[in-house]
Design an enzyme around this catalytic site. Structure first.
Site, short mmCIF file in Angstrom:
data_model
loop_
_atom_site.label_atom_id
_atom_site.label_comp_id
_atom_site.label_asym_id
_atom_site.label_seq_id
_atom_site.Cartn_x
_atom_site.Cartn_y
_atom_site.Cartn_z
N GLU A 256 45.35 -8.36 -0.16
CA GLU A 256 45.66 -7.90 1.40
C GLU A 256 46.47 -9.43 1.75
O GLU A 256 45.83 -10.27 2.00
CB GLU A 256 44.52 -7.65 2.25
CG GLU A 256 43.83 -6.45 1.61
CD GLU A 256 44.78 -5.29 1.94
OE1 GLU A 256 45.72 -5.13 2.56
OE2 GLU A 256 44.36 -4.02 1.14
N CYS A 295 46.20 -10.40 10.62
CA CYS A 295 47.30 -10.00 9.60
C CYS A 295 48.09 -8.89 9.93
O CYS A 295 49.28 -8.74 9.58
CB CYS A 295 46.56 -9.65 8.32
SG CYS A 295 45.33 -8.35 8.64
#
Ligand code: NAP
Length: 675
Positions: A256, A295
């Site tokens: 990720e 993020c």
């Protein structure tokens, strides 16, 4: 000052002379001492594999789910201790809520999904039976079982609690032990959370270990049953993913990584539409929450050409109202970045972005703060505008992991999707519209580049969870630039820690392996009617074969007038015959179900508490007046639900006088554990 130490092979490792001081972003003073003597990673892996793994795999999915729930409740009861540490990372209490309550909430969701969607056994059944032969004596079934290795979880600095718990919960549910390695800058908060989990005594020995500092030769020691689950920058992911040992062993590597997420304002909006306000509110939240260190934060705001001015004005007005300063001071909405290095990194990337975009709000050189020193790791919320996003490159590629976003214009929906896709693969993009055609058009053009698409408008605003919130129910991850990984997504997230295996064999073999009766497997007869047997007593495969009942024309007419279902196939011989499915008037399917219940039910009070549903009903052959039906009811699956009762799923097969199957379904009942 706090201490962050590793927890390896069952003991806390005292920091030695190699430990470092972590400098707080708010005061510029040390807040924690972190590190440990060199760790024996071989011993840690061995400990996880010989203690944690076997202990976890011994438990059923439901036992592990209950453990996760208890762990979440334990952390919840002590979360104020985590909130007390949280401001040291630069985060406000509101930021901490995403991290701390968000992490605990994620555990609760996995615990609940484990109980509801996984069996109380050791094998997860993936999909239906595949018929590989003509008579049903040779079948295929996909199953999933826990990997027999270790999950190495490497996390980013921005979510020291959620980042760990969102990986730990699915790994524990799968039955795989974890070695957690948090980012050094905020590892003291992760450490506090791990310490609580160890103190809870709820985890089996070896299920959880913690690495503070470097990972040494850990990745070089991993094998084919291990998994690396990484969250962080694309650069680190690239380096770690290319570890030759991981490639050699085909060790799973989930990444990720960073992402240039977009938010699109629909062409159907104007400054008076509710979607405009929602867009502005969300954009402000994304720029300021965790000082933009998320993020999923929106880095690119893609708006209709004609709306650039209105959006810029509205955003500037809202951003001007944001109070920045000491994260735990009253009224402060935005705290500091996580470190001075992070601030420097953002400023460097801002310079790259300014080569293509104008800074239209927020000046990093003039900062008004509440109760804090501007020389520390603070930045204002910043807005840039890029007038030619087609020619630009940096605005689509350079992630400044801080409180800023770039505004850019689009011509039409195709262009908007094209610009969003220039992020090269994103975790999430949002779209603010009230027009279903716009939603469909942009989704079809952009979905292949996005892990998640968040469509927001007046109809769903009241219940909306936010562009930036990865939910445990929905997948989190994205293609390309975002890492090509996937986490969460309910049970999908658990599958990353399990091996999917295709098993082929006879119905009896597959029944023995899955613990679920499969058609064609042995049917047994119990000592009494199964409705008189408790949940504990009923056995998989236990069956009753009922007497037969003839279905008459009177029955059909009575049912039609009683229920009001006078559909022509039951009432009009000529019309029914003209229908390609029926030989003439036929019995209602629901009449057959009702008769079936009348045939198999044992009416006396007993352990069966309720009929709670019916799955996968199919009517396979019409039943005409004069035909007879009988039922075979077989215990297919048992799943514990509460402390006092569980769900028993039955296979019900209806056959006619010629032994032809006319209907089949799965019947669900709740049955008491004890009499
Ligand atoms: P990072 O510098 O890439 O570090 C991520 C993790 O990798 C840290 O735990 C770091 O530990 C570790 N690491 C670095 N080099 C390593 C090595 N050679 N061997 C083993 N571990 C190593 O990222 P970050 O600065 O912490 O986080 C910010 C980035 O993460 C941003 O780009 C953001 O977009 C991304 N992010 C992505 C997601 C997502 O879900 N996609 C979520 C959050 C953040 P040390 O701290 O000890 O170096």
């Amino acid at each position: 000052m706090l201490t962050a130490q590793s927890f390896a092979a069952g003991r806390w490792i005292t920091p030695d002379a190699t430990a470092i001081d972590i400098i707080g972003p708010v005061t510029g003073q040390p807040v924690a001492r972190a590190g440990s003597a060199a760790l024996d990673f071989g011993a840690m892996l061995d400990y996880a594999k010989t203690r944690g793994g076997p202990a976890l795999r011994e438990m059923t999915f439901h036992q592990r789910a209950k453990m996760i729930k208890a762990l979440a409740a334990y952390l919840d009861s002590r979360k104020e201790e985590l909130y007390a540490i949280n401001p040291l990372t630069g985060a406000t209490r509101r930021d901490g809520w995403v991290d701390i309550d968000g992490g605990i909430g994620t555990m609760f969701v996995f615990a609940s999904k484990g109980r509801r969607e996984m069996p109380d056994g050791h094998v997860y059944i993936d999909g239906g039976i595949e018929h590989l032969g003509r008579t049903g004596s040779f079948l295929g079934q996909h199953i999933a079982v826990p990997l027999q290795g270790v999950a190495v979880q490497i996390n980013a600095f921005n979510f020291p609690v959620w980042g760990m718990l969102e990986k730990l919960a699915p790994a524990l549910l799968a039955g795989v032990p974890s070695i957690v390695k948090p980012a050094t800058q905020t590892c003291y908060l992760t450490h506090a959370c791990v310490q609580m989990m160890i103190e809870s005594g709820l985890l089996p020995e070896g299920a959880l270990q913690l690495v503070i500092g470097r990972t040494g030769d850990l990745l070089d020691r991993l094998g084919p049953q291990d998994i690396v689950s990484f969250t962080g920058s694309a650069d680190t992911a690239l380096k770690l993913r290319n570890t030759p040992n991981l490639t050699r062993n085909a060790t799973r590597f989930l990444a990720e990584q960073d992402s240039l997420n977009a938010s699109i304002l629909g062409p159907d909006t104007d400054p008076d539409s509710p979607e405009f306000d929602l867009f502005i509110k969300e954009a402000v939240a994304e720029i300021t929450t965790k000082a933009g260190q998320k993020c999923t934060a929106t880095r690119r705001l893609i708006v209709p050409d004609a709306m650039m001015g209105a959006v810029a004005d509205a955003l500037s007005a809202h951003l001007s109202a944001i109070t920045i300063g000491k994260p735990d001071a009253d009224g402060v909405r935005m705290g500091a970045l996580a470190s001075h290095a992070q601030k420097a990194d953002v400023l460097e990337r801002l310079t790259q972005l300014r080569a293509e975009a104008r800074l239209i709000h927020g000046d990093p050189d003039t900062l008004s703060l509440t109760d804090a020193d501007p020389a520390q790791a603070f930045l204002p919320p910043m807005l840039l505008a890029c007038d030619d996003p087609d020619a630009a490159r940096a605005v689509h590629e350079v992630e400044a992991f801080g409180p800023l976003s770039t505004l850019m214009p689009y011509r039409d929906t195709g262009h908007a999707a094209h610009l969003a896709n220039r992020g090269g693969g994103s975790l999430v993009s949002s779209l603010f519209t009230h027009d279903t055609d716009v939603a469909r058009d942009i989704t079809l053009n952009a979905a292949a580049w996005m892990g998640r698409i968040y469509i927001m408008g007046r109809d769903s605003a009241a219940e909306a969870t936010g562009h930036g919130s990865p939910l445990p129910h929905m997948i989190h991850g994205g293609p390309g630039r975002a890492g090509g990984g996937e986490e969460l997504g309910g049970i999908r997230g658990v599958m990353h820690f399990m091996q999917r295996t295709a098993v082929q064999g006879s119905p009896d073999m597959l029944t023995a392996i899955t613990g679920q009766w499969i058609k064609g497997a042995t049917q047994t007869t119990g000592p009494m009617h199964p409705f008189q047997r408790t949940f504990r007593e009923i056995e998989i495969g236990e069956t009753i074969h009922t007497d037969a009942r003839t279905v008459t024309l009177d029955d059909i007419e009575h049912f039609a007038s009683f229920t009001g279902d006078t559909f022509y196939a039951h009432m009009n011989e000529e019309a029914a015959r003209a229908n390609p499915f029926f030989p003439g008037r036929v019995a209602h399917g629901y009449l057959l179900l009702s008769f079936a219940a009348g045939l198999f039910v044992q009416p006396d009070p007993g352990p069966v508490l309720a009929n709670t549903g019916l799955n996968a009903l199919s009517f396979q052959k019409p039943v005409s007046p004069g035909d007879s039906i009988q039922v075979a009811l077989t215990c297919k699956r048992k799943t514990g639900r509460t402390e006092t009762y569980g769900e028993v799923a039955w296979n019900a097969t209806l056959t006619n006088q010629d032994d032809e199957q006319v209907a089949e379904y799965e019947l669900l009942t709740m049955v008491a554990y004890d009499r």
